[in-house]
Design a protein around this motif. Structure first.
Motif, PDB file in Angstrom:
ATOM      1  N   PHE A   1       0.819  -1.210   0.000  1.00  0.00           N
ATOM      2  CA  PHE A   1       0.000   0.000   0.000  1.00  0.00           C
ATOM      3  C   PHE A   1       0.844   1.246   0.000  1.00  0.00           C
ATOM      4  CE2 PHE A   1      -3.318   2.778  -0.037  1.00  0.00           C
ATOM      5  CZ  PHE A   1      -3.461   3.546   1.097  1.00  0.00           C
ATOM      6  N   ILE A   2       1.748   1.431   0.962  1.00  0.00           N
ATOM      7  CA  ILE A   2       2.478   2.689   0.969  1.00  0.00           C
ATOM      8  C   ILE A   2       3.973   2.408   0.846  1.00  0.00           C
ATOM      9  CG2 ILE A   2       2.852   4.867   2.146  1.00  0.00           C
ATOM     10  CD1 ILE A   2       0.166   4.575   3.455  1.00  0.00           C
ATOM     11  N   SER A   3       4.730   2.271   1.951  1.00  0.00           N
ATOM     12  CA  SER A   3       6.168   2.112   1.778  1.00  0.00           C
ATOM     13  C   SER A   3       6.803   1.354   2.926  1.00  0.00           C
ATOM     14  CB  SER A   3       6.832   3.484   1.678  1.00  0.00           C
ATOM     15  OG  SER A   3       6.684   4.184   2.899  1.00  0.00           O
ATOM     16  N   CYS A   4       7.982   0.810   2.675  1.00  0.00           N
ATOM     17  CA  CYS A   4       8.786   0.246   3.741  1.00  0.00           C
ATOM     18  C   CYS A   4      10.245   0.325   3.340  1.00  0.00           C
ATOM     19  CB  CYS A   4       8.387  -1.184   4.058  1.00  0.00           C
ATOM     20  SG  CYS A   4       8.453  -2.318   2.696  1.00  0.00           S
ATOM     21  N   ASN A   5      11.122   0.177   4.318  1.00  0.00           N
ATOM     22  CA  ASN A   5      12.536   0.392   4.075  1.00  0.00           C
ATOM     23  C   ASN A   5      13.322  -0.195   5.221  1.00  0.00           C
ATOM     24  OD1 ASN A   5      15.124   1.593   3.697  1.00  0.00           O
ATOM     25  ND2 ASN A   5      14.464   3.285   4.998  1.00  0.00           N
ATOM     26  N   SER A   6      14.526  -0.698   4.938  1.00  0.00           N
ATOM     27  CA  SER A   6      15.321  -1.254   6.027  1.00  0.00           C
ATOM     28  C   SER A   6      16.785  -1.258   5.672  1.00  0.00           C
ATOM     29  CB  SER A   6      14.883  -2.677   6.329  1.00  0.00           C
ATOM     30  OG  SER A   6      15.770  -3.277   7.225  1.00  0.00           O
ATOM     31  N   SER A   7      17.615  -1.225   6.687  1.00  0.00           N
ATOM     32  CA  SER A   7      19.042  -1.372   6.466  1.00  0.00           C
ATOM     33  C   SER A   7      19.594  -2.542   7.274  1.00  0.00           C
ATOM     34  CB  SER A   7      19.764  -0.086   6.892  1.00  0.00           C
ATOM     35  OG  SER A   7      19.511   0.182   8.250  1.00  0.00           O
ATOM     36  N   LYS A   8      18.682  -3.350   7.832  1.00  0.00           N
ATOM     37  CA  LYS A   8      19.129  -4.469   8.667  1.00  0.00           C
ATOM     38  C   LYS A   8      19.296  -5.729   7.828  1.00  0.00           C
ATOM     39  CE  LYS A   8      16.872  -2.559  12.766  1.00  0.00           C
ATOM     40  NZ  LYS A   8      15.946  -2.813  13.878  1.00  0.00           N
ATOM     41  N   SER A   9      19.553  -6.848   8.508  1.00  0.00           N
ATOM     42  CA  SER A   9      19.867  -8.084   7.806  1.00  0.00           C
ATOM     43  C   SER A   9      18.651  -8.676   7.123  1.00  0.00           C
ATOM     44  CB  SER A   9      20.417  -9.110   8.802  1.00  0.00           C
ATOM     45  OG  SER A   9      19.463  -9.366   9.803  1.00  0.00           O
ATOM     46  N   ILE A  10      18.887  -9.398   6.039  1.00  0.00           N
ATOM     47  CA  ILE A  10      17.821 -10.022   5.269  1.00  0.00           C
ATOM     48  C   ILE A  10      17.430 -11.344   5.912  1.00  0.00           C
ATOM     49  CG2 ILE A  10      17.264 -11.023   3.008  1.00  0.00           C
ATOM     50  CD1 ILE A  10      19.252  -9.083   1.783  1.00  0.00           C
ATOM     51  N   VAL A  11      16.127 -11.635   5.897  1.00  0.00           N
ATOM     52  CA  VAL A  11      15.663 -12.933   6.358  1.00  0.00           C
ATOM     53  C   VAL A  11      14.915 -13.616   5.231  1.00  0.00           C
ATOM     54  CG1 VAL A  11      15.476 -12.204   8.747  1.00  0.00           C
ATOM     55  CG2 VAL A  11      13.503 -11.957   7.263  1.00  0.00           C
ATOM     56  N   ASN A  12      14.838 -14.931   5.293  1.00  0.00           N
ATOM     57  CA  ASN A  12      14.111 -15.688   4.286  1.00  0.00           C
ATOM     58  C   ASN A  12      12.640 -15.720   4.656  1.00  0.00           C
ATOM     59  OD1 ASN A  12      13.142 -17.430   2.398  1.00  0.00           O
ATOM     60  ND2 ASN A  12      14.302 -19.214   3.094  1.00  0.00           N
ATOM     61  N   THR A  13      11.810 -15.089   3.828  1.00  0.00           N
ATOM     62  CA  THR A  13      10.379 -15.050   4.108  1.00  0.00           C
ATOM     63  C   THR A  13       9.602 -16.025   3.227  1.00  0.00           C
ATOM     64  OG1 THR A  13      10.050 -13.294   2.469  1.00  0.00           O
ATOM     65  CG2 THR A  13      10.530 -12.611   4.728  1.00  0.00           C
ATOM     66  N   SER A  14      10.302 -16.856   2.481  1.00  0.00           N
ATOM     67  CA  SER A  14       9.625 -17.687   1.488  1.00  0.00           C
ATOM     68  C   SER A  14       9.366 -19.108   1.974  1.00  0.00           C
ATOM     69  CB  SER A  14      10.459 -17.722   0.198  1.00  0.00           C
ATOM     70  OG  SER A  14      11.744 -18.228   0.455  1.00  0.00           O
ATOM     71  N   LYS A  15       9.387 -19.343   3.275  1.00  0.00           N
ATOM     72  CA  LYS A  15       9.101 -20.664   3.799  1.00  0.00           C
ATOM     73  C   LYS A  15       7.640 -21.016   3.556  1.00  0.00           C
ATOM     74  CE  LYS A  15      12.523 -20.096   7.482  1.00  0.00           C
ATOM     75  NZ  LYS A  15      12.711 -20.002   8.953  1.00  0.00           N
ATOM     76  N   GLY A  16       7.335 -22.300   3.744  1.00  0.00           N
ATOM     77  CA  GLY A  16       5.959 -22.730   3.548  1.00  0.00           C
ATOM     78  C   GLY A  16       5.823 -23.487   2.245  1.00  0.00           C
ATOM     79  N   PRO A  17       4.648 -24.098   2.021  1.00  0.00           N
ATOM     80  CA  PRO A  17       4.433 -24.876   0.807  1.00  0.00           C
ATOM     81  C   PRO A  17       4.622 -24.032  -0.447  1.00  0.00           C
ATOM     82  CG  PRO A  17       2.668 -25.208   2.405  1.00  0.00           C
ATOM     83  CD  PRO A  17       3.485 -24.070   2.905  1.00  0.00           C
ATOM     84  N   LYS A  18       5.210 -24.619  -1.464  1.00  0.00           N
ATOM     85  CA  LYS A  18       5.423 -23.927  -2.727  1.00  0.00           C
ATOM     86  C   LYS A  18       4.077 -23.662  -3.387  1.00  0.00           C
ATOM     87  CE  LYS A  18       7.929 -24.250  -7.111  1.00  0.00           C
ATOM     88  NZ  LYS A  18       8.496 -22.894  -6.968  1.00  0.00           N
ATOM     89  N   LEU A  19       3.917 -22.455  -3.902  1.00  0.00           N
ATOM     90  CA  LEU A  19       2.647 -22.061  -4.506  1.00  0.00           C
ATOM     91  C   LEU A  19       2.709 -22.151  -6.025  1.00  0.00           C
ATOM     92  CD1 LEU A  19       1.756 -18.858  -2.439  1.00  0.00           C
ATOM     93  CD2 LEU A  19       0.978 -21.212  -2.054  1.00  0.00           C
ATOM     94  N   GLU A  20       1.600 -22.550  -6.624  1.00  0.00           N
ATOM     95  CA  GLU A  20       1.476 -22.512  -8.069  1.00  0.00           C
ATOM     96  C   GLU A  20       1.390 -21.066  -8.530  1.00  0.00           C
ATOM     97  OE1 GLU A  20      -0.618 -26.245  -6.535  1.00  0.00           O
ATOM     98  OE2 GLU A  20      -0.437 -24.144  -5.966  1.00  0.00           O
ATOM     99  N   LYS A  21       1.594 -20.857  -9.827  1.00  0.00           N
ATOM    100  CA  LYS A  21       1.556 -19.497 -10.370  1.00  0.00           C
ATOM    101  C   LYS A  21       0.114 -19.070 -10.612  1.00  0.00           C
ATOM    102  CE  LYS A  21       6.131 -19.484 -12.502  1.00  0.00           C
ATOM    103  NZ  LYS A  21       6.908 -19.294 -13.750  1.00  0.00           N
ATOM    104  N   SER A  22      -0.388 -18.249  -9.731  1.00  0.00           N
ATOM    105  CA  SER A  22      -1.748 -17.707  -9.873  1.00  0.00           C
ATOM    106  C   SER A  22      -1.900 -16.530  -8.924  1.00  0.00           C
ATOM    107  CB  SER A  22      -2.799 -18.767  -9.555  1.00  0.00           C
ATOM    108  OG  SER A  22      -4.098 -18.228  -9.709  1.00  0.00           O
ATOM    109  N   LEU A  23      -2.640 -15.519  -9.357  1.00  0.00           N
ATOM    110  CA  LEU A  23      -2.995 -14.408  -8.475  1.00  0.00           C
ATOM    111  C   LEU A  23      -4.362 -14.622  -7.851  1.00  0.00           C
ATOM    112  CD1 LEU A  23      -1.821 -11.389 -10.682  1.00  0.00           C
ATOM    113  CD2 LEU A  23      -0.686 -12.294  -8.647  1.00  0.00           C
ATOM    114  N   LEU A  24      -5.169 -15.500  -8.453  1.00  0.00           N
ATOM    115  CA  LEU A  24      -6.530 -15.744  -7.983  1.00  0.00           C
ATOM    116  C   LEU A  24      -6.621 -17.123  -7.343  1.00  0.00           C
ATOM    117  CD1 LEU A  24      -9.492 -14.736  -7.855  1.00  0.00           C
ATOM    118  CD2 LEU A  24      -9.851 -15.858 -10.067  1.00  0.00           C
ATOM    119  N   TRP A  25      -7.214 -17.179  -6.128  1.00  0.00           N
ATOM    120  CA  TRP A  25      -7.312 -18.413  -5.353  1.00  0.00           C
ATOM    121  C   TRP A  25      -8.721 -18.592  -4.824  1.00  0.00           C
ATOM    122  CZ3 TRP A  25      -2.794 -21.416  -4.473  1.00  0.00           C
ATOM    123  CH2 TRP A  25      -1.635 -20.855  -5.026  1.00  0.00           C
TER     124      TRP A  25
END
Length: 296
Positions: free
Chosen positions: A16-40
């Motif tokens: 929606f608006i903005s975010c920003n950081s200068s700290k360390s990166i974390v892996n946010t992609s855990k969880g079941p792999k998703l198929e390619k779709s925007l609609l569910w």
């Protein structure tokens, strides 16, 4: 392109608006792999008729009301967005939160050279004097500049297009949170950090920003939520702000989504970055016992 700058742009466009950081990166992609779709499609538990979940982007040159979107709208009775954009007082409510407190100003938070750099860039891109925004929060500048990143002259927002469809179908519109809720989250990001990123944008130039925008929209247009999450992780999406800007909001929304979809079939449109990942809306709904499957 600067990693934090890329993230700033994507968060403007998808969260929606903005975010920003200068700290360390974390892996946010855990969880079941998703198929390619925007609609569910959402079914199961207390849902009598299917509801639908869609990952939106707030600026695009490629909006298309596809057959599968039309079908989903035809099968649902209400529209849910991050905020209720049908609220006639929305603009007034936003203005209540747009100004910085304690007498802070943009000019006062920047040194002379950085202020001139940002002011010149802002004037060049939007044709306005930065002095007009001096008491406003940096997100006001970010949102104004971001609107200029589309490579077309008629960029649009999925939220606004969905509102038109909803109005034509005489549907109720519901918000998952209020402007006050959103602004509180974004206010947790120090103004100085937000301005630092904007100055970096000004120094690198709009062409660099547009390249990042184009990279991210390629993933979006390919309906690749996993790829979209991956590129933001690589570009600096970091633990603290990921938690407050995305993950915690997702968890807050789940009980509301459960209640709303149990009452009536619903079309839900939220920023695309809210869908993937272990703490994404799709996985959180599945953990609650719902069946959430892609619609092709």
């Amino acid at each position: 392109m600067n990693k934090k700058l890329s993230l700033l742009i994507l968060c403007v466009l998808t969260v929606f608006i903005s975010c920003n950081s200068s700290k360390s990166i974390v892996n946010t992609s855990k969880g079941p792999k998703l198929e390619k779709s925007l609609l569910w499609k959402i079914t199961g538990k207390d849902i009598k008729k299917p509801s639908y979940l869609y990952g939106t982007i707030h600026l695009t040159c490629d909006y298309e009301f596809t057959d599968k979107l039309k079908k989903a709208f035809d099968e649902t009775d209400r529209l849910v967005l991050e905020i209720d954009m049908s609220n006639p007082n929305l603009q007034m409510d936003m203005m209540k939160f747009i100004f910085m407190e304690d007498g802070k100003t943009i000019k006062g938070l920047l040194n002379e050279d950085d202020y001139k750099t940002l002011a010149d860039f802002f004037k060049e891109q939007v044709g306005m004097d930065l002095k007009l925004f001096d008491k406003m929060k940096p997100l006001a500048i970010t949102s104004t500049i971001t609107a200029k990143m589309a490579v077309c002259d008629n960029g649009t927002a999925y939220d606004m297009e969905f509102m038109k469809v909803s109005k034509a179908q005489n549907e109720e519109v519901i918000g998952l949170e209020t402007i006050a809720d959103q602004m509180k989250v974004f206010d947790d990001i120090p103004y100085e950090d937000q301005l630092k990123t904007l100055v970096e944008m000004a120094k690198e130039g709009m062409e660099e920003s547009k390249k990042g925008f184009e990279e991210m929209t390629r993933y979006y247009n390919a309906e690749d939520l996993e790829g979209l999450l991956k590129v933001t992780t690589e570009q600096g999406l970091e633990g603290d702000f990921q938690e407050s800007l995305v993950d915690q909001r997702n968890r807050n929304w789940i009980p509301l989504i459960e209640k709303i979809t149990a009452e009536a079939p619903t079309f839900i449109g939220v920023g695309a970055l809210h869908l993937p990942g272990e703490q994404g809306v799709i996985n959180l709904l599945r953990k609650q016992g719902y069946t959430v499957v892609p619609v092709y």
